[in-house]
Design an enzyme around this catalytic site. Structure first.
Site, PDB file in Angstrom:
ATOM      1  N   LYS A   1      29.440  46.336  42.437  1.00  0.00           N
ATOM      2  CA  LYS A   1      30.168  47.536  41.808  1.00  0.00           C
ATOM      3  C   LYS A   1      29.317  48.457  41.133  1.00  0.00           C
ATOM      4  CE  LYS A   1      34.639  45.054  41.951  1.00  0.00           C
ATOM      5  NZ  LYS A   1      35.596  44.250  41.225  1.00  0.00           N
TER       6      LYS A   1
ATOM      7  N   GLN B   1      36.864  42.254  35.033  1.00  0.00           N
ATOM      8  CA  GLN B   1      36.764  41.761  36.381  1.00  0.00           C
ATOM      9  C   GLN B   1      37.602  40.270  36.360  1.00  0.00           C
ATOM     10  OE1 GLN B   1      35.068  42.393  39.139  1.00  0.00           O
ATOM     11  NE2 GLN B   1      36.099  40.456  40.037  1.00  0.00           N
TER      12      GLN B   1
ATOM     13  N   ASP C   1      41.503  50.073  37.652  1.00  0.00           N
ATOM     14  CA  ASP C   1      42.137  49.047  38.523  1.00  0.00           C
ATOM     15  C   ASP C   1      43.214  49.007  38.795  1.00  0.00           C
ATOM     16  OD1 ASP C   1      40.165  47.310  39.844  1.00  0.00           O
ATOM     17  OD2 ASP C   1      39.912  46.163  38.043  1.00  0.00           O
TER      18      ASP C   1
END
Ligand code: NDP
Length: 291
Positions: free
Chosen positions: A54, A98, A121
């Site tokens: 990412k 994450q 997200d």
């Protein structure tokens, strides 16, 4: 006739090219470079690899990344303090935590602490609520990528019979809502669904997100269907395969996404897109004097 490939690598590259142009235009017009805070707790090698990928993808399109790599022993209070700090940082427009987090940390408390306006997200309950309303700010990256992949086929979603296999909060449910808002008639299946093959055979659009290698076989797929495979499973010989039995299903489907090279690259592209759009919104709000 063999299915046409929904190539996530090619599609994600075109999305990234556009993001790079838009990020450069934003920087030129406002002096603002989109910024992402990537928070990683612990030593899980897969999570480290995801964050590294990412990071690389962000830098390639002109998005600044602030990495926060914390030891597995990090307390929930320290993690919350870090989130508070990045929430307040004006150079950060998107925050990625994450998952999975270590077991002693309450993931839900952490995701809820992220400012909804920076929730790249799309996992914050506020953003999920907005999605349910049909008025989302951030759409979760994997589901958003799945929709882009379906749209790229040119097969219209409105009016289609869509079946989503899997009902997780991060994939199945949001994909189903996004299809519903695009006017598909949607069925959500799960481990208690009776006669899953018969339900799947009704699908003109079939999205599979269960985490079981090659589970969906050709007899479960309608002739000509659009099949998007979200699953990522490691086989005994170390290969990655999806939830769909690719070779036989591709002889029957109209369109099919591969694993790897399908939903995975699109998920990353959508994280970049969400971060860019967040920066654009913040610049627009600053321009109007709104806070
Ligand atoms: P979860 O484990 O959270 O959810 C799995 C879902 O599948 C559950 O709803 C479960 O039903 C359902 N399910 C399990 N077995 C069956 C079965 N035999 N028949 C019907 N339904 C079943 O998984 P996620 O949604 O997080 O992930 C799904 C897959 O997608 C995984 O392989 C994951 O690695 C992959 N993934 C890929 C991403 C990418 O970027 N490419 C991103 C996110 C996930 P029930 O609710 O009844 O238990």
């Amino acid at each position: 006739m063999a299915a046409q490939l929904i190539d996530g690598k090619v599609l994600s590259q075109s999305v990234r090219d556009q993001i790079a142009k838009d990020a450069a235009a934003l920087l030129a017009a406002s002096g603002v470079k989109p910024g992402l805070a990537a928070i990683l707790v612990g030593d899980d090698p897969a999570s480290h690899l995801y964050v590294k990928n990412k990071h690389k993808a962000c830098e390639a399109v002109g998005i600044h990344v602030a990495d926060h790599k914390l030891p597995a022993s990090t307390s929930q209070a320290d993690l919350l303090a870090l989130i508070d700090k990045v929430n307040r940082d004006p150079q950060i427009h998107g925050i990625l935590v994450q998952l999975p987090l270590p077991k002693h940390i309450d993931s839900s408390a952490i995701l809820t602490a992220v400012l909804p306006e920076k929730d790249a997200d799309g996992f914050h309950p506020y953003n999920i609520g907005r999605l349910v309303e049909g008025n989302p700010i951030f759409e979760a990256c994997t589901p958003r990528g799945v929709i882009k992949m379906i749209e790229s086929t040119g097969v219209g979603i409105a009016g289609k019979r869509a079946v989503v296999v899997g009902r997780s909060n991060i994939v199945g449910k949001p994909v189903a809502l996004m299809l519903l808002h695009r006017h598909a008639t949607v069925t959500i299946c799960h481990s208690r669904t009776v006669d899953l093959p018969a339900v799947c055979r009704e699908a003109e659009i079939l999205v599979v997100a269960i985490g079981k290698a090659r589970f969906v076989t050709a007899d479960m797929v309608r002739e000509g269907a659009v099949v998007v495979d979200v699953g990522v499973n490691r086989t005994e010989d170390g290969k990655f395969v999806g939830d769909v039995d690719f070779e036989p299903v591709s002889k029957k489907a109209g369109w099919i996404s591969p694993v790897p090279g399908g939903v995975g690259p699109m998920t990353i592209a959508m994280l970049l897109q969400n971060t860019l759009e967040s920066a654009q919104r913040m610049v627009a709000r600053a321009g109007t004097g709104a806070h």
